[in-house]
Write a protein that holds these residues in place. Structure first.
Motif, PDB file in Angstrom:
ATOM      1  N   GLY A 204       0.765  -1.231   0.000  1.00 48.19           N
ATOM      2  CA  GLY A 204       0.000   0.000   0.000  1.00 48.19           C
ATOM      3  C   GLY A 204       0.797   1.281   0.000  1.00 48.19           C
ATOM      4  N   SER A 205       2.127   1.220  -0.069  1.00 45.38           N
ATOM      5  CA  SER A 205       2.959   2.413   0.088  1.00 45.38           C
ATOM      6  C   SER A 205       3.122   3.189  -1.211  1.00 45.38           C
ATOM      7  CB  SER A 205       4.356   2.029   0.594  1.00 45.38           C
ATOM      8  OG  SER A 205       4.298   1.381   1.841  1.00 45.38           O
ATOM      9  N   ILE A 206       3.365   4.487  -1.057  1.00 46.70           N
ATOM     10  CA  ILE A 206       3.922   5.305  -2.133  1.00 46.70           C
ATOM     11  C   ILE A 206       5.424   5.132  -2.009  1.00 46.70           C
ATOM     12  CG2 ILE A 206       4.092   7.601  -3.130  1.00 46.70           C
ATOM     13  CD1 ILE A 206       1.581   8.312  -1.405  1.00 46.70           C
ATOM     14  N   ALA A 207       6.032   4.431  -2.949  1.00 52.09           N
ATOM     15  CA  ALA A 207       7.409   3.963  -2.766  1.00 52.09           C
ATOM     16  C   ALA A 207       8.365   4.613  -3.752  1.00 52.09           C
ATOM     17  CB  ALA A 207       7.472   2.442  -2.906  1.00 52.09           C
ATOM     18  N   PHE A 208       9.590   4.821  -3.271  1.00 56.93           N
ATOM     19  CA  PHE A 208      10.685   5.320  -4.096  1.00 56.93           C
ATOM     20  C   PHE A 208      11.816   4.305  -3.962  1.00 56.93           C
ATOM     21  CE2 PHE A 208       8.049   8.745  -2.732  1.00 56.93           C
ATOM     22  CZ  PHE A 208       7.959   9.607  -3.814  1.00 56.93           C
ATOM     23  N   GLY A 209      12.120   3.586  -5.026  1.00 49.30           N
ATOM     24  CA  GLY A 209      13.097   2.517  -4.982  1.00 49.30           C
ATOM     25  C   GLY A 209      12.409   1.157  -4.934  1.00 49.30           C
ATOM     26  N   SER A 210      13.140   0.089  -4.574  1.00 43.96           N
ATOM     27  CA  SER A 210      14.485   0.182  -4.047  1.00 43.96           C
ATOM     28  C   SER A 210      15.550   0.356  -5.133  1.00 43.96           C
ATOM     29  CB  SER A 210      14.796  -1.069  -3.223  1.00 43.96           C
ATOM     30  OG  SER A 210      14.756  -2.243  -4.028  1.00 43.96           O
ATOM     31  N   LEU A 234       7.412   5.385   1.525  1.00 45.94           N
ATOM     32  CA  LEU A 234       8.540   4.486   1.750  1.00 45.94           C
ATOM     33  C   LEU A 234       9.645   4.809   0.748  1.00 45.94           C
ATOM     34  CD1 LEU A 234       9.932   1.966   2.921  1.00 45.94           C
ATOM     35  CD2 LEU A 234       8.534   0.573   1.373  1.00 45.94           C
ATOM     36  N   ILE A 235      10.792   5.279   1.250  1.00 46.34           N
ATOM     37  CA  ILE A 235      11.969   5.497   0.405  1.00 46.34           C
ATOM     38  C   ILE A 235      12.985   4.433   0.784  1.00 46.34           C
ATOM     39  CG2 ILE A 235      13.819   7.089  -0.217  1.00 46.34           C
ATOM     40  CD1 ILE A 235      11.920   9.378   0.252  1.00 46.34           C
ATOM     41  N   LYS A 236      13.293   3.558  -0.151  1.00 48.69           N
ATOM     42  CA  LYS A 236      14.089   2.369   0.158  1.00 48.69           C
ATOM     43  C   LYS A 236      15.197   2.199  -0.876  1.00 48.69           C
ATOM     44  CE  LYS A 236      10.405  -0.262  -2.153  1.00 48.69           C
ATOM     45  NZ  LYS A 236       9.547  -1.476  -2.147  1.00 48.69           N
ATOM     46  N   THR A 237      16.387   1.896  -0.396  1.00 50.96           N
ATOM     47  CA  THR A 237      17.516   1.674  -1.288  1.00 50.96           C
ATOM     48  C   THR A 237      18.593   0.913  -0.531  1.00 50.96           C
ATOM     49  OG1 THR A 237      19.080   2.724  -2.791  1.00 50.96           O
ATOM     50  CG2 THR A 237      18.622   3.874  -0.729  1.00 50.96           C
ATOM     51  N   LYS A 238      19.709   0.641  -1.208  1.00 51.88           N
ATOM     52  CA  LYS A 238      20.860  -0.011  -0.590  1.00 51.88           C
ATOM     53  C   LYS A 238      22.114   0.708  -1.065  1.00 51.88           C
ATOM     54  CE  LYS A 238      20.879  -4.515  -0.368  1.00 51.88           C
ATOM     55  NZ  LYS A 238      20.849  -5.944  -0.762  1.00 51.88           N
ATOM     56  N   PRO A 239      23.142   0.817  -0.209  1.00 55.48           N
ATOM     57  CA  PRO A 239      24.347   1.546  -0.620  1.00 55.48           C
ATOM     58  C   PRO A 239      24.970   1.015  -1.900  1.00 55.48           C
ATOM     59  CG  PRO A 239      24.391   1.122   1.735  1.00 55.48           C
ATOM     60  CD  PRO A 239      23.222   0.352   1.185  1.00 55.48           C
ATOM     61  N   ILE A 262       5.965   7.768   7.476  1.00 54.72           N
ATOM     62  CA  ILE A 262       7.147   7.929   6.615  1.00 54.72           C
ATOM     63  C   ILE A 262       8.228   6.951   7.060  1.00 54.72           C
ATOM     64  CG2 ILE A 262       8.942   9.526   5.826  1.00 54.72           C
ATOM     65  CD1 ILE A 262       6.968  11.814   6.625  1.00 54.72           C
ATOM     66  N   LEU A 263       8.830   6.259   6.115  1.00 56.97           N
ATOM     67  CA  LEU A 263       9.926   5.347   6.426  1.00 56.97           C
ATOM     68  C   LEU A 263      11.025   5.484   5.376  1.00 56.97           C
ATOM     69  CD1 LEU A 263      11.284   2.976   7.915  1.00 56.97           C
ATOM     70  CD2 LEU A 263       9.885   1.410   6.544  1.00 56.97           C
ATOM     71  N   PHE A 264      12.222   5.858   5.821  1.00 53.69           N
ATOM     72  CA  PHE A 264      13.422   5.799   4.988  1.00 53.69           C
ATOM     73  C   PHE A 264      14.179   4.544   5.404  1.00 53.69           C
ATOM     74  CE2 PHE A 264      12.433  10.204   4.459  1.00 53.69           C
ATOM     75  CZ  PHE A 264      13.067  10.643   3.307  1.00 53.69           C
ATOM     76  N   ASP A 265      14.366   3.623   4.482  1.00 55.92           N
ATOM     77  CA  ASP A 265      15.122   2.406   4.753  1.00 55.92           C
ATOM     78  C   ASP A 265      16.282   2.354   3.768  1.00 55.92           C
ATOM     79  OD1 ASP A 265      16.119  -0.087   5.286  1.00 55.92           O
ATOM     80  OD2 ASP A 265      14.193  -1.125   5.194  1.00 55.92           O
ATOM     81  N   THR A 266      17.485   2.684   4.234  1.00 49.93           N
ATOM     82  CA  THR A 266      18.633   2.835   3.339  1.00 49.93           C
ATOM     83  C   THR A 266      19.512   1.598   3.269  1.00 49.93           C
ATOM     84  OG1 THR A 266      19.842   3.916   5.137  1.00 49.93           O
ATOM     85  CG2 THR A 266      18.697   5.334   3.563  1.00 49.93           C
ATOM     86  N   ASN A 267      19.062   0.497   3.870  1.00 56.24           N
ATOM     87  CA  ASN A 267      19.722  -0.792   3.674  1.00 56.24           C
ATOM     88  C   ASN A 267      18.632  -1.831   3.457  1.00 56.24           C
ATOM     89  OD1 ASN A 267      21.765  -2.646   3.385  1.00 56.24           O
ATOM     90  ND2 ASN A 267      22.010  -2.997   5.581  1.00 56.24           N
TER      91      ASN A 267
END
Length: 469
Positions: A204-210, A234-239, A262-267
């Motif tokens: 259900g999220s508005i997502a950016f990524g991963s 949800l903004i999600k990515t990995k280094p 809001i959730l930023f998940d960078t790993n």
């Protein structure tokens, strides 16, 4: 089957029609009310796909049910239905030699419109626009609540697309902005006036990524309601994926029955990554990690750098692997009176992926008489930005018990941003593209972030000057 006739228009009258995978050439399709195109009941109705979805597949993926192959096409109707019959793939997929198909694919074309139809039971992503331009998706209904990996709409390495007045219920992302092609930025998109919902905290999220290898930029999301989601945004990515997320504006977002606004998940893909800050649990104390690890040249003259948690190095600008900056959140209405509500948000960056230039204005988190959550605010790590001075209730969400200052850290100096941008350009160019191409693509995108901090005439990267303002 190839659908290409001398007639430029196909009318699907009321009834149920079982179809194999279709390639649509030079014609438009109208699906009337009470008409249903139902996918072939076994995988042999799909050939192996010949258009990559932008990332390396471990197993071949079947061709989409509807594959739009020419520009200027329209798929519309009077709310007739396309049923992907995803159940034949969902429950035994691990043992199959192929991956399930997308429902509708729009790849390497432009000026395609999808409107006034119902899409349900997609085996995989529902509508996937890949390396496409000027796609208009409006007034559609998507129902995918029975399986994961059934995103509603994915705009992938595409540009100038508009999504409006859609109603999407999905057990994965509602709308996802991606850039799986490292040579093409996904940019200049609008998503507005729509409904998103998940399944009891899943999807259900508005997502950016991963996947942001090619970068995401200039995306406007406004007037969207989100419910029953793990996170509304949800903004999600990995280094190791590199890329960037720049110039994103989210406003007038209404949130209810979600775990977080809001959730930023960078790993991303690590099950506990959004709970960690420099290897330790995200702290309520704003002095927990990032301030101690920031450098004088990045605007923190009173704080000594450290290598302790492997975040910022001491010998120059940090080697930022994924750049996230200039993301604005405004006019969020969040209903917290829900037993599954955990917090307004979790903003977890790192030395590899710091969160830069975040802006918050008028975020309203409301309890209910029936339920008061134990915590209503934000958890932060390596998140830098500003809170509008006219929004004291928003600032309160970043203040933890006993803390004197918000967990959102002050903006870096303009010189600090320049140093990070230069290093990032060099690393990304080495990984994907020539530096000249990146200069053209990133120089203008970062101008607004630098401009908000002070007049900067150029950025110098190993002898090469990038015009930033």
């Amino acid at each position: 089957d190839d659908v290409a006739t001398t007639c430029p228009f196909v009318f699907v009258s009321p009834g149920n029609y079982t179809v194999r995978a279709l390639r649509v050439h030079n014609l438009d399709i109208f699906i009337d009310k009470d008409a249903t195109l139902t996918a072939w009941p076994t995988p042999d109705g799909y050939p192996i796909g010949d258009v990559e979805i932008g990332k390396k597949e471990k197993k071949p993926r079947l061709a989409p049910l509807v594959d739009v192959r020419t520009s200027g096409r329209t798929i519309t109707g009077n709310f007739g239905t396309i049923d992907g019959r995803g159940d034949q793939f969902w429950y035994a997929q691990a043992s199959k030699a192929t991956k399930p198909p997308r429902l509708i694919s729009i790849a390497d074309v432009a000026d395609v419109t999808i409107s006034k139809i119902i899409l349900k039971n997609a085996p995989f992503w529902t509508v996937h626009a890949f390396r496409a331009s000027r796609i208009h998706i409006h007034d559609i209904v998507v129902r995918n609540l029975l399986s994961a990996h059934t995103d509603g709409i994915d705009l992938d390495s595409s540009d100038h697309c508009v999504i409006e007045r859609v109603d999407i219920a999905a057990r994965d992302d509602c709308v996802a902005f991606k850039a799986t092609d490292p040579t093409r930025t996904s940019q200049n998109h609008v998503f507005k006036d729509s409904l998103c919902s998940g399944d009891l905290g899943r999807g259900g999220s508005i997502a950016f990524g991963s996947e942001v290898q090619g970068g995401l930029a200039d995306i406007d999301v406004r007037n969207v309601s989100v419910s029953d989601a793990a996170a509304a945004v949800l903004i999600k990515t990995k280094p190791q994926r590199g890329g960037f997320v720049l110039n994103v504006n989210l406003q007038q977002i209404r949130v209810k029955q979600t775990h977080r606004a809001i959730l930023f998940d960078t790993n991303y893909t690590s099950p506990t990554s959004h709970r960690k800050c420099g290897g330790r649990k995200v702290s309520h104390d704003p002095d927990h990690a990032c301030p101690r690890l920031a450098m004088e040249r990045l605007g923190f003259p009173s704080i000594k750098p450290s290598r302790k948690h492997g975040l910022f190095p001491t010998d120059g600008p940090p080697s930022v692997k994924t750049l996230i900056g200039n993301v604005s959140f405004r006019d969020f209405d969040v209903a917290a009176g829900y037993v599954g509500f955990r917090s307004a948000g979790t903003l977890v960056g790192s030395g590899d992926v710091p969160l830069l230039g975040l802006r918050f204005d008028r975020l309203d988190v409301r309890d209910s008489p029936e339920y008061t959550p134990p915590f209503r605010g934000f958890h932060c790590c390596c998140a830098f930005g500003t809170i509008a001075p006219t929004s004291p209730s928003t600032k309160a969400l970043f203040l933890h018990p006993g803390a004197d200052s918000p967990c959102l850290l002050p903006e870096w100096s303009a010189e600090g941003y320049q140093a990070v941008l230069s290093k990032h350009l060099h690393l990304t160019a080495t990984a994907h593209l020539s530096q000249n191409s990146l200069h053209r693509r990133l120089g203008s995108l970062f101008a607004s972030l630098l401009g908000s901090l002070g007049s900067v005439s150029n950025v110098n990267t190993n002898g090469t000057t990038i015009a930033a303002l």
